[in-house]
Scaffold this motif. Structure first.
Motif, short mmCIF file in Angstrom:
data_model
loop_
_atom_site.label_atom_id
_atom_site.label_comp_id
_atom_site.label_asym_id
_atom_site.label_seq_id
_atom_site.Cartn_x
_atom_site.Cartn_y
_atom_site.Cartn_z
N THR A 85 55.42 69.08 -62.95
CA THR A 85 54.45 70.07 -62.19
C THR A 85 54.00 69.32 -60.79
O THR A 85 53.62 69.93 -59.91
CB THR A 85 53.40 70.35 -63.18
OG1 THR A 85 52.58 69.65 -63.72
CG2 THR A 85 53.96 71.36 -64.48
N ILE A 86 53.83 67.87 -60.99
CA ILE A 86 53.53 67.35 -59.89
C ILE A 86 54.47 66.91 -58.75
O ILE A 86 54.03 67.13 -57.60
CB ILE A 86 52.76 65.85 -60.73
CG1 ILE A 86 51.75 65.91 -61.64
CG2 ILE A 86 52.46 65.11 -59.40
CD1 ILE A 86 51.35 64.83 -62.20
N ARG A 87 55.55 66.72 -59.45
CA ARG A 87 56.60 66.48 -58.46
C ARG A 87 57.02 67.73 -57.72
O ARG A 87 57.52 67.72 -56.31
CB ARG A 87 57.70 66.01 -58.83
CG ARG A 87 57.77 64.46 -59.71
CD ARG A 87 58.18 63.50 -58.83
NE ARG A 87 58.04 62.09 -59.90
CZ ARG A 87 58.96 61.33 -60.00
NH1 ARG A 87 60.25 61.57 -59.71
NH2 ARG A 87 58.97 60.19 -60.59
N LEU A 88 56.98 68.85 -58.28
CA LEU A 88 57.23 70.21 -57.63
C LEU A 88 56.12 70.76 -56.75
O LEU A 88 56.25 71.58 -56.02
CB LEU A 88 57.68 71.04 -58.67
CG LEU A 88 59.17 71.00 -59.36
CD1 LEU A 88 59.59 72.10 -60.38
CD2 LEU A 88 60.33 70.73 -58.36
N GLY A 89 55.03 69.91 -56.78
CA GLY A 89 53.77 70.15 -56.00
C GLY A 89 53.08 71.57 -56.40
O GLY A 89 52.16 72.19 -55.69
N PHE A 90 53.37 71.90 -57.80
CA PHE A 90 52.56 72.96 -58.60
C PHE A 90 51.15 72.61 -58.71
O PHE A 90 50.06 73.20 -58.79
CB PHE A 90 53.11 73.38 -59.79
CG PHE A 90 54.33 73.98 -59.43
CD1 PHE A 90 54.86 74.72 -58.43
CD2 PHE A 90 55.56 74.21 -60.41
CE1 PHE A 90 56.16 75.46 -57.98
CE2 PHE A 90 56.82 74.50 -59.99
CZ PHE A 90 56.89 75.32 -58.80
#
Length: 119
Positions: A85-90
């Motif tokens: 979720t962090i890496r995808l920018g969510f």
């Protein structure tokens, strides 16, 4: 001291705290992730206290260890999903900070419990 219920286990109580935090976080995910990352993350979180409880209800220590191992696997799955979720920018790392702290705490408690129960 004999436990009356799995609810007395601190490891189970903290897992429930983690489920609550995960549901708060996943509510912030995009609608497009409702049946993807949101659902999978919630299932992994719920699996942790569920397996602790189910294992506690088993009469054989080997069964209990197996369910604790499954709970630990779900914990690692959840940790990975939070990172996604962090890496995808969510979500930001700051938003996920409390949950990742709970993941670390839960991992330590599960490890200690597993070590205690091993023959």
């Amino acid at each position: 001291m004999q436990l009356k219920s799995f609810r007395e286990l601190l490891v189970w109580q903290r897992a429930i705290d983690l489920v609550e935090e995960v549901y708060h976080l996943t509510a912030m995910l995009p609608k497009a992730e409702q049946y993807g990352l949101r659902s999978q993350t919630q299932r992994a979180a719920v699996s942790i206290p569920s397996n602790i409880a189910e294992g506690c209800g088993r009469s054989h220590p080997g069964d209990y260890l197996r369910f604790l191992s499954i709970a630990n696997g779900s914990l690692l799955e959840l940790d990975t999903q939070l990172e996604v979720t962090i890496r995808l920018g969510f979500l930001s790392r700051e938003q996920v900070h409390k949950a990742t702290g709970l993941v670390k705490e839960e991992g330590k408690m599960l490890f200690r419990l597993i070590q205690t129960l091993k023959p």
